[in-house]
Design an enzyme around this catalytic site. Sequence first.
Site, PDB file in Angstrom:
ATOM      1  N   GLU A  54      -8.265  -5.590   5.403  1.00 13.44           N
ATOM      2  CA  GLU A  54      -8.089  -5.156   4.061  1.00 13.44           C
ATOM      3  C   GLU A  54      -6.855  -6.023   3.390  1.00 13.44           C
ATOM      4  O   GLU A  54      -6.840  -6.141   2.341  1.00 13.44           O
ATOM      5  CB  GLU A  54      -7.733  -3.751   4.015  1.00 13.44           C
ATOM      6  CG  GLU A  54      -9.111  -2.893   4.205  1.00 13.44           C
ATOM      7  CD  GLU A  54      -9.059  -1.277   4.318  1.00 13.44           C
ATOM      8  OE1 GLU A  54      -8.602  -0.796   5.293  1.00 13.44           O
ATOM      9  OE2 GLU A  54      -9.084  -0.783   3.267  1.00 13.44           O
ATOM     10  N   ASN A  76       0.970  -1.205  -0.001  1.00 14.54           N
ATOM     11  CA  ASN A  76       0.039  -0.135  -0.072  1.00 14.54           C
ATOM     12  C   ASN A  76       0.943   1.275  -0.017  1.00 14.54           C
ATOM     13  O   ASN A  76       1.607   1.552   0.970  1.00 14.54           O
ATOM     14  CB  ASN A  76      -0.851  -0.201   1.240  1.00 14.54           C
ATOM     15  CG  ASN A  76      -1.814   1.171   1.453  1.00 14.54           C
ATOM     16  OD1 ASN A  76      -1.792   2.081   0.586  1.00 14.54           O
ATOM     17  ND2 ASN A  76      -2.716   1.079   2.338  1.00 14.54           N
ATOM     18  N   ARG A 102      -2.630  -2.157  -3.458  1.00 11.76           N
ATOM     19  CA  ARG A 102      -3.812  -1.467  -2.964  1.00 11.76           C
ATOM     20  C   ARG A 102      -3.882  -0.163  -4.007  1.00 11.76           C
ATOM     21  O   ARG A 102      -2.837   0.441  -3.776  1.00 11.76           O
ATOM     22  CB  ARG A 102      -3.804  -1.007  -1.443  1.00 11.76           C
ATOM     23  CG  ARG A 102      -4.901   0.139  -1.279  1.00 11.76           C
ATOM     24  CD  ARG A 102      -5.170   0.289   0.098  1.00 11.76           C
ATOM     25  NE  ARG A 102      -6.462   1.148   0.421  1.00 11.76           N
ATOM     26  CZ  ARG A 102      -6.262   2.156   0.780  1.00 11.76           C
ATOM     27  NH1 ARG A 102      -4.953   2.986   1.234  1.00 11.76           N
ATOM     28  NH2 ARG A 102      -7.636   3.005   0.993  1.00 11.76           N
ATOM     29  N   ARG A 124     -10.771  15.085   8.179  1.00 13.58           N
ATOM     30  CA  ARG A 124     -11.546  15.665   7.040  1.00 13.58           C
ATOM     31  C   ARG A 124     -13.021  15.987   7.584  1.00 13.58           C
ATOM     32  O   ARG A 124     -13.598  15.490   8.435  1.00 13.58           O
ATOM     33  CB  ARG A 124     -11.788  14.595   5.938  1.00 13.58           C
ATOM     34  CG  ARG A 124     -10.511  14.210   5.114  1.00 13.58           C
ATOM     35  CD  ARG A 124     -10.707  12.878   4.221  1.00 13.58           C
ATOM     36  NE  ARG A 124      -9.568  12.122   3.949  1.00 13.58           N
ATOM     37  CZ  ARG A 124      -9.595  10.886   3.907  1.00 13.58           C
ATOM     38  NH1 ARG A 124     -10.674  10.223   3.681  1.00 13.58           N
ATOM     39  NH2 ARG A 124      -8.492  10.052   3.912  1.00 13.58           N
ATOM     40  N   HIS A 171     -12.824   2.886   0.382  1.00  8.10           N
ATOM     41  CA  HIS A 171     -12.825   1.737   1.542  1.00  8.10           C
ATOM     42  C   HIS A 171     -13.655   0.490   0.834  1.00  8.10           C
ATOM     43  O   HIS A 171     -14.042  -0.318   1.717  1.00  8.10           O
ATOM     44  CB  HIS A 171     -13.356   2.189   2.704  1.00  8.10           C
ATOM     45  CG  HIS A 171     -12.788   3.232   3.318  1.00  8.10           C
ATOM     46  ND1 HIS A 171     -13.646   4.129   4.279  1.00  8.10           N
ATOM     47  CD2 HIS A 171     -11.472   3.623   3.476  1.00  8.10           C
ATOM     48  CE1 HIS A 171     -12.731   5.169   4.831  1.00  8.10           C
ATOM     49  NE2 HIS A 171     -11.490   4.771   4.337  1.00  8.10           N
TER      50      HIS A 171
END
Length: 396
Positions: free
Chosen positions: A383, A22, A88, A237, A176
Site C-alpha cells: 500500500e 498513515n 493515507r 471484527r 482497502h
Amino acid sequence: MNESAQQTGQADLTERPVLVLNAGSSSLKFQLLVPESGEVSASGVIERIGESGSDVADHAAALQSVRARLADDGVDLDAVPLRAVGHRVVHGGPDFSEPVLIDDDVVARIQALSPLAPLHNPAAVTGIEAARSHFEVPHVAVFDTAFFSTLPIEASTYAVPRDLAQKHAIRRYGFHGTSHHFVSQASAELLGCPVEELNQVVLHLGNGCSASAIRGGVAIETSMGLTPLQGLVMGTRSGDVDPGLHAFLSRQVGLSIDEIDDLLNKRSGLLGLSGVNDFRELSQRVDAGDEAATLAFDVFVHRLKHYVGAYLAQLGRLDILVFTAGIGQNSPRLRAALADGLDGLGIAVDPARNEAGGGSFTEPSVISPDASRVIVAVVPTNEELAIARQTADLVS
Ligand code: ADP
C-alpha cells in the site's frame, strides 16, 4: 519550496523520495521511498501518541520523532529533499474518487466526512495538519474508498429508505481500495495480460479482511460497506451479522450503541471466537487441537467461500483468484482450505506450489495446477508503494 529543492533539477526529481504517512488516533506509520524504484530508505511507526506517560504529546511531536528516526537511519532530508508527502485517508465519502492535492478546502472536506469514519478521519486530519506545517512540499491524500467509487449503484445501495440514505450519504463505500487496486494491476502483470481483459476476485486478508470482484480493472463488488465492519470475519471484527443483532443486544443485554460498536469492532471476529486475533497463533492452536480455534478458522473459511461464490455469480466468469496481505500471503493452510471442494467451480490449489518456500510469498506467484480453469495466485500487496506512486503522479 525551499532553496535546495528549487535547485534540484528535473533529472533528479525521480530520485527524490516521497514520504508516506498513515496517521491513526494514537499512531503514525511512515515510510520514505522512491516510487519509481520502490527503494525504501526508512520506515517505522511512532506509537502511543498523546497517551499518558508517552514522550510523544501529539502528531506534531510525532513528526519530530519521524525526522529523528530518519536521521538515525542516515537519511538527511536537507541533502535529498522530499518530493511530496502522501497521506493515507480511510474515508473519502461520496466526494473523493481520486487522489487529491491537499489544500485547506480538502482538509475541511476530509474533516466533514468524520461522521462516516469517527475513529479514522479526525486522526488523518490531525496528521495532515501537522505534516503540512512540518514539510513545505505538496501533500496528497489517497483514499481507501476511492477504488470502489465505481461500484454499480445496485451494489452500493442499501435497501433502506432512499431519502434517509441520500441525506446522510449512507451507502456501501468499501475499504482497502489502494491494496485491491495495486494487487489487481500486479496480478495482470503476473499473467502478462491486460487488466482490461481479466475478471478477478481479490482477497485481502490481514488484520482487516475484505474481498472484491473486479471486472476489466474496475471494481464491481466489495465486502466492506458504509464502514469497515461489514463482510468477512476479521481479527477483531465480526463482519456480517444479522442487523437485528443490534436491537437484540440493546434490548436483551442492555448494551449502549457505543458498547455494541466496540463489541463488534474490537472484541469479535477471530478474537471473540477463540481468544486470539493473530492468525499465526490461531493456526498453532488449531494444530494443538484447540476446539475454539478450530471453530474460528472454520467460520473464517466458510464466510470467505460465501463471498467467493457470490462474486463468481456477479462476474459470470472468473479468470484469477488472488490472495494478499498477512494471512493471504503467508498461510498455505488458509489458501488450501478455501480451495477445498471448489474444483467444480474451476478453483484448485497445487499443494507443492501453495507450500513452496514454507508457503510465505514475497513475489507474485501462481499456486493453481497448470490445467486449472481459474488461476489462483498469491500477490503481495504494497500500500505504501501504491500511495507513493499515486502521490508522485499527481505532483509530477
Ligand atoms: P494489517 O492489516 O495490519 O496490515 P497484515 O496484512 O500484516 O495486517 O496481516 C496481519 C495478519 O497476518 C495477522 O493475523 C498475522 O497473524 C497474519 N500472518 C502473518 N504472518 C503469518 C504466517 N506466517 N502465517 C499465518 N498468518 C500470518
